[in-house]
Design an enzyme around this catalytic site. Structure first.
Site, PDB file in Angstrom:
ATOM      1  N   ARG A  40       0.821  -1.214   0.000  1.00 20.63           N
ATOM      2  CA  ARG A  40       0.000   0.000   0.000  1.00 20.63           C
ATOM      3  C   ARG A  40       0.852   1.260   0.000  1.00 20.63           C
ATOM      4  NH1 ARG A  40      -5.110  -1.819   3.935  1.00 20.63           N
ATOM      5  NH2 ARG A  40      -6.252  -2.821   2.242  1.00 20.63           N
ATOM      6  N   LYS A 197     -16.260 -18.994   4.085  1.00 18.49           N
ATOM      7  CA  LYS A 197     -17.692 -18.987   4.350  1.00 18.49           C
ATOM      8  C   LYS A 197     -18.554 -18.396   3.239  1.00 18.49           C
ATOM      9  CE  LYS A 197     -17.846 -19.042   9.314  1.00 18.49           C
ATOM     10  NZ  LYS A 197     -18.204 -18.294  10.509  1.00 18.49           N
ATOM     11  N   GLY A 354      -8.917  -9.473   0.679  1.00 15.47           N
ATOM     12  CA  GLY A 354      -8.495 -10.331   1.795  1.00 15.47           C
ATOM     13  C   GLY A 354      -7.288 -11.202   1.532  1.00 15.47           C
ATOM     14  N   GLY A 377     -12.008  -5.221   1.694  1.00 19.38           N
ATOM     15  CA  GLY A 377     -13.457  -5.015   1.723  1.00 19.38           C
ATOM     16  C   GLY A 377     -13.983  -4.245   0.520  1.00 19.38           C
TER      17      GLY A 377
HETATM   18  C1  3PG Z   1      -8.584  -2.106   4.802  1.00 20.79           C
HETATM   19  O1  3PG Z   1      -7.557  -2.404   5.398  1.00 20.79           O
HETATM   20  O2  3PG Z   1      -9.352  -2.965   4.312  1.00 20.79           O
HETATM   21  C2  3PG Z   1      -8.886  -0.661   4.587  1.00 20.79           C
HETATM   22  O3  3PG Z   1      -7.840   0.140   5.004  1.00 20.79           O
HETATM   23  C3  3PG Z   1     -10.192  -0.308   5.275  1.00 20.79           C
HETATM   24  O4  3PG Z   1     -10.086  -0.524   6.644  1.00 20.79           O
HETATM   25  P1  3PG Z   1     -11.408  -0.779   7.492  1.00 20.79           P
HETATM   26  O5  3PG Z   1     -11.918  -2.133   7.077  1.00 20.79           O
HETATM   27  O6  3PG Z   1     -11.006  -0.731   8.942  1.00 20.79           O
HETATM   28  O7  3PG Z   1     -12.383   0.296   7.133  1.00 20.79           O
HETATM   29 MG    MG Z   2     -11.311  -4.098   5.920  1.00 25.34          MG
END
Ligand code: 3PG
Ligand code: MG
Length: 401
Positions: A40, A197, A354, A377
């Site tokens: 990142r 899941k 993920g 996410g």
């Molecule tokens: C992540 O690591 O998926 C992003 O930086 C978002 O973080 P968060 O899920 O805590 O909003």
């Molecule tokens: Mg996240």
């Protein structure tokens, strides 16, 4: 969505001496005060260097962890400053909170990290008063954090309402790649959806059957589908209560002409640990005391043949329990096929979310995919077809610098 829907750094004009609020993702994995994966940090480099070289004063806005609106020292961004400076090859300053006089005194081309945005209670509430206040410290706003674009927070969404707003280079690359993969893809399209899941990826599956030609289901999720079809999965990870939902998804796929691929051979073991005794069996031969931990070689070969017929691939989630050997074999093998097809120019391959990047790194092929997203996410929500508030705000922004 095309990248023309929002402004990019190509549209930004003269920023010499201007104060730029740049939303980046500094939510990097750390252990013992060290960054363990700087993907990142690398991702934000093009935007930050481009703007710094144009003489803007950059204030980097970011969160770290989930401190829930209060100061908690273990969530400070200060330990990320030195690793970031090393990646950028520039000095990077740090400010506890934005301060107008301190910002006025910063030299042109400087880069300053502002402390964790989530220490402020207004951040996650997207409090307009806070957005207005933070916006007052900048002349323009750049969002370069696709991975936080699913959050409607002050630094990811709110500020865009008050300042001329632009997508950074990393955001632009993500959106362009994702658009090619699912927005406007070349068919046939395959999606690999794996992971533990079904319940965490229901909306992804529902959306995928409508869009793709081949849906490849792996990981623990496949067990839920197999069980729904009457297969005895022994003591495998399985959400038996989701049998109806799984069958609904299969019916929807049928209707949409999407072929769902479930494994027909699997690797089973009696214990879940590294290198236990295993058997490779047909899915109908799993014993009551065994669990499915990976897809079998015959299924992998069949899936490789499917990929060879496809033009586009979206990959989210591993096919087996890839962190525990030897249950990474299917994921590694299929990822290598996808990488080889990509290299030959036959396949556009996009991966994200993920565990996916870790799985592709383990297979040694992350660099060979067409695009690997930095997002977790946000990637999933994008696969679900949801509107991402951070991206939407950039589209709506009409202020000029
Ligand atoms: C992540 O690591 O998926 C992003 O930086 C978002 O973080 P968060 O899920 O805590 O909003
Ligand atoms: Mg996240």
């Amino acid at each position: 969505m095309s990248s023309k829907d929002f402004k990019t750094l190509d549209d930004i004009g003269d920023v010499q001496g201007k104060r730029g609020l740049v939303r980046v993702d500094l939510n990097v994995p750390m252990a013992d005060g060290k960054v363990t994966d700087d993907t990142r940090l690398q991702a934000l480099l093009p935007t930050v260097i481009e703007l710094a070289d144009k003489g803007a004063k950059l204030l980097l806005l970011a969160h770290f962890g989930r401190p829930k609106g209060e100061y908690r020292p273990e969530f400070s961004l200060e330990p990320v400053v030195a690793p970031l400076a090393a990646v950028l090859g520039r000095d990077v300053g740090f400010m506890q909170r934005p301060d107008a006089d301190a910002i006025a005194a910063l030299p042109n081309g400087s880069i300053t990290v502002i402390e964790n945005s989530r220490f402020a209670a207004g951040e996650e509430k997207n409090d307009p008063a806070m957005a207005k206040m933070i916006a007052s410290f900048g002349d323009f706003y750049v969002n370069d954090a696709f991975s936080t674009a699913h959050r409607a927070h002050v630094t990811t969404e709110g500020i865009a309402h008050y300042l001329p707003s632009y997508a950074g280079r990393s955001m632009e690359r993500e959106l362009t790649a994702l658009d090619k993969a699912l927005g406007n893809p070349e068919h046939p399209v395959a999606a690999v959806v794996g992971g533990a899941k079904v319940s965490s990826k229901l909306d992804v599956l529902r959306q995928m059957v409508e869009i793709v030609d081949h849906l490849i289901i792996g990981g623990g999720m496949a067990n839920t589908f197999l069980a729904a079809r009457g297969v005895n999965v022994g003591k495998s990870l399985c959400e038996h209560d989701l049998a109806d939902v799984a069958n609904e998804i299969l019916a929807a796929a049928d209707k949409a002409d999407c072929t769902v691929h479930l494994p027909y051979d699997v690797v089973v073991a009696k214990e879940f640990r590294a290198n236990p005794p295993t058997r490779t069996v047909n899915v109908h031969e799993v014993e009551a005391d065994e669990m499915i931990l990976d897809i079998g070689p015959a299924a992998v070969e069949a899936l490789s043949d499917v990929l060879k017929t496809c033009k586009t691939l979206v990959w989210n989630g591993p096919l087996g329990a890839f962190e525990t050997p030897p249950f990474d074999m299917a994921t590694v093998a299929l990822a290598r096929t996808a990488a080889a097809l990509t290299k030959e120019g036959q396949l556009l391959s996009v991966a994200g979310g993920g565990d996916t990047v870790a799985a592709l790194n383990q297979a040694g092929v992350a660099d060979d995919f067409s695009f690997v997203s930095t997002a977790g996410g946000a990637f999933l929500e994008w696969m679900e077809g949801k509107v991402l508030p951070g991206v939407e705000a950039l589209k709506q922004s009409d202020k000029k610098i």
